[in-house]
Design a protein around this motif. Structure first.
Motif, PDB file in Angstrom:
ATOM      1  N   SER A 179       6.102   2.927  -7.434  1.00 54.92           N
ATOM      2  CA  SER A 179       5.726   1.703  -8.142  1.00 54.92           C
ATOM      3  C   SER A 179       6.710   1.324  -9.246  1.00 54.92           C
ATOM      4  O   SER A 179       6.557   0.288  -9.890  1.00 54.92           O
ATOM      5  CB  SER A 179       4.319   1.845  -8.735  1.00 54.92           C
ATOM      6  N   ALA A 238       2.854  -2.318  -8.471  1.00 52.06           N
ATOM      7  CA  ALA A 238       1.496  -2.393  -7.927  1.00 52.06           C
ATOM      8  C   ALA A 238       0.676  -3.495  -8.586  1.00 52.06           C
ATOM      9  O   ALA A 238      -0.291  -3.990  -7.995  1.00 52.06           O
ATOM     10  CB  ALA A 238       0.793  -1.047  -8.097  1.00 52.06           C
ATOM     11  N   VAL A 254      -2.876  -0.633  -2.144  1.00 49.12           N
ATOM     12  CA  VAL A 254      -1.487  -0.436  -2.558  1.00 49.12           C
ATOM     13  C   VAL A 254      -0.819   0.463  -1.531  1.00 49.12           C
ATOM     14  O   VAL A 254      -1.290   1.575  -1.265  1.00 49.12           O
ATOM     15  CB  VAL A 254      -1.410   0.225  -3.949  1.00 49.12           C
TER      16      VAL A 254
END
Length: 289
Positions: free
Chosen positions: A69, A194, A203
């Motif tokens: 992320s 995310a 996600v």
């Protein structure tokens, strides 16, 4: 009121930033070696810079969590920023994506991400680097926002929040960053990738790669800030309102369209509201209120 002694680490700063720096430094002192959760953003950069200057580079350690992320260019910027201020940096991997509660992407997603980060820090880095305390860059504005579930993880792990405790708002953090000569003083906020996925939609690594690739296209086109919200086949672009008109330029529009489609989106839209911090989480939180 007596002036600061010439040997004080922040004596050369203007009065307001000097007072803020001294207040933050006092909150970092007395804990032994301090680890600072460091993302490369202005808040954690100021916290790390103050610690390095006040306590010395051996007494403060930047802790940089690396996961899917975190955009690659943000990782590179964080490394450069730490080097710029002469801070030591320890990078470590986190695996929040292994947690079904994180992947489910509820409004508490940030809690699970921060909890994973602080758990890894407590389990490995505290002993490895002889840390007496861990701090992170929550500021006073963040402390009163309803869309910051990661703050609970910090509380659960007894993490210090010197900027918020000293009352530093985002504006004062940026003023201190400028006084300290930090290159990230005016850097826009860069939430994790995310945060571009609507709550309730999973996600996945593939979605994160699409978002990262699309935002790289927008940055390469010169936009000072950009978000790419992931709505399945649809990419919703957010740029600063003052820069919306650039997207109407034929050359810019074609390059943005081509690059974002190449990232895997069928349709590309522009949000006329511009950049919206916490757009997905605030919407849910306010609807519940």
């Amino acid at each position: 009121m007596t002036s600061a002694p010439a040997t004080a680490p922040f004596a050369a700063l203007p009065e307001g930033p000097r007072a803020d720096a001294d207040a933050v430094a006092a909150l970092l002192a007395g804990h032994g070696r301090v680890g600072v959760a460091f993302s490369g953003g202005v808040d954690s950069a100021v916290l790390l810079a103050v610690g390095v200057r006040a306590l010395g580079p051996d007494a403060v350690l930047g802790l940089l969590a690396v996961s899917p992320s975190l955009a690659r260019d943000e990782l590179a910027r964080a490394r450069a920023t730490a080097s710029e201020m002469g801070a030591r940096l320890a990078e470590f991997a986190t695996h929040e994506d292994a947690n079904p509660a994180y992947r489910a992407n509820g409004v508490d997603r940030c809690f699970h991400c921060k909890d994973e980060m602080f758990t890894v820090i407590d389990a490995t880095l505290v002993a490895e680097h002889a840390l007496g305390a861990v701090a992170y860059g929550e500021n006073a504005d963040d402390a009163v926002r309803p869309d910051r579930p990661g703050a609970q993880a910090a509380t659960n792990h007894a993490v210090l929040r010197p900027l918020a405790t000293a009352g530093l708002t985002k504006e004062r953090v940026r003023a201190l960053a400028r006084a300290l000569g930090l290159g990230v003083a005016d850097k826009p906020a860069a939430p994790c990738l995310a945060s571009r996925i609507p709550h309730g939609q999973e996600v996945t690594p593939a979605k994160l790669r699409q978002i990262e690739a699309g935002e790289e296209v927008l940055r390469a086109l010169g936009f000072t800030d950009a978000r790419l919200r992931h709505h399945g086949d649809i990419a919703r672009i957010e740029v600063p309102v003052a820069e919306l008109a650039r997207l109407a330029d034929a050359g810019v529009r074609e390059q943005a369209l081509g690059g974002i489609r190449a990232a895997g989106f069928r349709h590309v839209t522009v949000d006329l509201a511009g950049i919206q911090s916490g757009a997905f989480t605030l919407q849910v939180v306010r609807s519940r209120g």
